[in-house]
Design a protein around this motif. Sequence first.
Motif, PDB file in Angstrom:
ATOM      1  N   THR A 161     -17.075 -12.166   7.093  1.00 10.67           N
ATOM      2  CA  THR A 161     -17.550 -10.813   6.780  1.00 10.67           C
ATOM      3  C   THR A 161     -17.198 -10.382   5.360  1.00 10.67           C
ATOM      4  O   THR A 161     -17.750  -9.397   4.866  1.00 10.67           O
ATOM      5  N   PHE A 162     -16.291 -11.089   4.705  1.00  7.48           N
ATOM      6  CA  PHE A 162     -15.948 -10.749   3.320  1.00  7.48           C
ATOM      7  C   PHE A 162     -15.780 -11.999   2.449  1.00  7.48           C
ATOM      8  O   PHE A 162     -15.080 -11.970   1.438  1.00  7.48           O
ATOM      9  N   ARG A 163     -16.471 -13.057   2.825  1.00 13.92           N
ATOM     10  CA  ARG A 163     -16.405 -14.328   2.089  1.00 13.92           C
ATOM     11  C   ARG A 163     -16.606 -14.107   0.585  1.00 13.92           C
ATOM     12  O   ARG A 163     -17.518 -13.414   0.163  1.00 13.92           O
ATOM     13  N   GLY A 164     -15.720 -14.696  -0.191  1.00 12.24           N
ATOM     14  CA  GLY A 164     -15.840 -14.657  -1.642  1.00 12.24           C
ATOM     15  C   GLY A 164     -15.300 -13.400  -2.303  1.00 12.24           C
ATOM     16  O   GLY A 164     -15.290 -13.307  -3.524  1.00 12.24           O
ATOM     17  N   LEU A 165     -14.852 -12.437  -1.513  1.00 14.04           N
ATOM     18  CA  LEU A 165     -14.334 -11.192  -2.070  1.00 14.04           C
ATOM     19  C   LEU A 165     -13.063 -11.474  -2.871  1.00 14.04           C
ATOM     20  O   LEU A 165     -12.198 -12.223  -2.432  1.00 14.04           O
ATOM     21  N   GLU A 166     -12.974 -10.891  -4.049  1.00 15.25           N
ATOM     22  CA  GLU A 166     -11.779 -11.021  -4.875  1.00 15.25           C
ATOM     23  C   GLU A 166     -11.089  -9.670  -4.926  1.00 15.25           C
ATOM     24  O   GLU A 166     -11.582  -8.735  -5.561  1.00 15.25           O
ATOM     25  N   VAL A 167      -9.970  -9.558  -4.211  1.00 16.82           N
ATOM     26  CA  VAL A 167      -9.228  -8.300  -4.097  1.00 16.82           C
ATOM     27  C   VAL A 167      -7.743  -8.560  -4.303  1.00 16.82           C
ATOM     28  O   VAL A 167      -7.279  -9.697  -4.253  1.00 16.82           O
ATOM     29  N   SER A 168      -7.028  -7.477  -4.509  1.00 16.48           N
ATOM     30  CA  SER A 168      -5.581  -7.557  -4.637  1.00 16.48           C
ATOM     31  C   SER A 168      -5.008  -6.183  -4.362  1.00 16.48           C
ATOM     32  O   SER A 168      -5.735  -5.199  -4.243  1.00 16.48           O
ATOM     33  N   SER A 169      -3.716  -6.139  -4.286  1.00 16.34           N
ATOM     34  CA  SER A 169      -2.980  -4.892  -4.218  1.00 16.34           C
ATOM     35  C   SER A 169      -1.725  -5.120  -5.023  1.00 16.34           C
ATOM     36  O   SER A 169      -1.329  -6.270  -5.251  1.00 16.34           O
ATOM     37  N   HIS A 170      -1.103  -4.063  -5.465  1.00 16.91           N
ATOM     38  CA  HIS A 170       0.154  -4.255  -6.178  1.00 16.91           C
ATOM     39  C   HIS A 170       1.225  -4.775  -5.222  1.00 16.91           C
ATOM     40  O   HIS A 170       1.930  -5.729  -5.537  1.00 16.91           O
ATOM     41  N   PHE A 171       1.309  -4.148  -4.036  1.00 16.50           N
ATOM     42  CA  PHE A 171       2.364  -4.490  -3.082  1.00 16.50           C
ATOM     43  C   PHE A 171       1.810  -4.675  -1.677  1.00 16.50           C
ATOM     44  O   PHE A 171       0.807  -4.066  -1.312  1.00 16.50           O
ATOM     45  N   VAL A 172       2.514  -5.491  -0.896  1.00 11.95           N
ATOM     46  CA  VAL A 172       2.317  -5.602   0.552  1.00 11.95           C
ATOM     47  C   VAL A 172       3.686  -5.444   1.184  1.00 11.95           C
ATOM     48  O   VAL A 172       4.666  -6.033   0.719  1.00 11.95           O
ATOM     49  N   ILE A 173       3.752  -4.622   2.229  1.00 13.41           N
ATOM     50  CA  ILE A 173       4.980  -4.499   3.013  1.00 13.41           C
ATOM     51  C   ILE A 173       4.695  -5.094   4.382  1.00 13.41           C
ATOM     52  O   ILE A 173       3.872  -4.578   5.145  1.00 13.41           O
ATOM     53  N   ARG A 174       5.368  -6.215   4.664  1.00 13.35           N
ATOM     54  CA  ARG A 174       5.157  -6.952   5.903  1.00 13.35           C
ATOM     55  C   ARG A 174       5.758  -6.198   7.090  1.00 13.35           C
ATOM     56  O   ARG A 174       6.546  -5.267   6.927  1.00 13.35           O
ATOM     57  N   ARG A 175       5.437  -6.602   8.299  1.00 14.45           N
ATOM     58  CA  ARG A 175       5.936  -5.963   9.522  1.00 14.45           C
ATOM     59  C   ARG A 175       7.458  -6.027   9.615  1.00 14.45           C
ATOM     60  O   ARG A 175       8.077  -5.156  10.215  1.00 14.45           O
ATOM     61  N   ASP A 176       8.061  -7.051   9.007  1.00 23.46           N
ATOM     62  CA  ASP A 176       9.522  -7.191   9.050  1.00 23.46           C
ATOM     63  C   ASP A 176      10.201  -6.476   7.892  1.00 23.46           C
ATOM     64  O   ASP A 176      11.413  -6.589   7.709  1.00 23.46           O
ATOM     65  N   GLY A 177       9.437  -5.731   7.084  1.00 21.13           N
ATOM     66  CA  GLY A 177       9.994  -4.964   5.983  1.00 21.13           C
ATOM     67  C   GLY A 177      10.043  -5.685   4.652  1.00 21.13           C
ATOM     68  O   GLY A 177      10.381  -5.080   3.633  1.00 21.13           O
TER      69      GLY A 177
END
Length: 190
Positions: A70-86
Motif C-alpha cells: 500500500t506504500f511501496r517505494g515511499l521515502e519517509v522519515s521522522s526525527h525520532f521513534v520511541i519504541r514500546r519499551d521506551g
Amino acid sequence: MSAAARWRRGWWSGAARRSSPNHGPRPDGAAIELLLLHSISLPPGEYGGDSIERLFTNRLDWGAHPYYATFRGLEVSSHFVIRRDGRALQFVSCERRAWHAGRSSWRGRENCNDFSIGIELEGLEGEPFEDVQYVTLARLVDALARRYPLHAMAGHEHVAPGRKRDPGPGFDWARVRALPATAGWDFPEM
C-alpha cells in the motif's frame, strides 16, 4: 551534564542513531517551533521488529508483508521513534527537514516539515501507549525545549485532518500538556 551538551549537530545523545537518507534542508530562516507526534507499527499491530527502521532507511522488503504494497517505494522519515519499551531512536538531525508530515498545515502555515520535529510513537491509532513511552517522550521534549524555540505540539491528525488519524484517541494529551517543558505551549483543541 547540561541539556545543551546532550546535542551534537542536531543529534540527541539520549537516542540511538539510525541515519536516514530521507531528509533535506530546512528553508532559510525557518525556526523549529512545532513538535509533531505520530504513531506507527509495521505491519499494523506488530511491535518490536526492525520494519520501522527499515522503512525510514529505505531498506524495507516490500514483499515481506501484503500491507507494505500500500506504500511501496515511499521515502519517509521522522526525527525520532520511541519504541514500546521506551528506547529512543533518531533518524534525522533536528537541524534538517525530515519527511514525516506530508501535505500539512498548522495554524495557517503550510508544509509542517519545514518548521517541525517529528516524533513517532510505536503504536496504533486508538490503542493506548506504554507508560515508559511517555517517560521517554518527557525526557525528549525537555531536551528539545531547551535546545529549540518550540512553542507548540500537535498530532499528525491535527495537521492533516481527514488524511491522517495518528497518534489517535489512545494518546494521553493531558499527560503531555502537564509536562513542565510544555507550559504555555499551543496545543490542538481537544
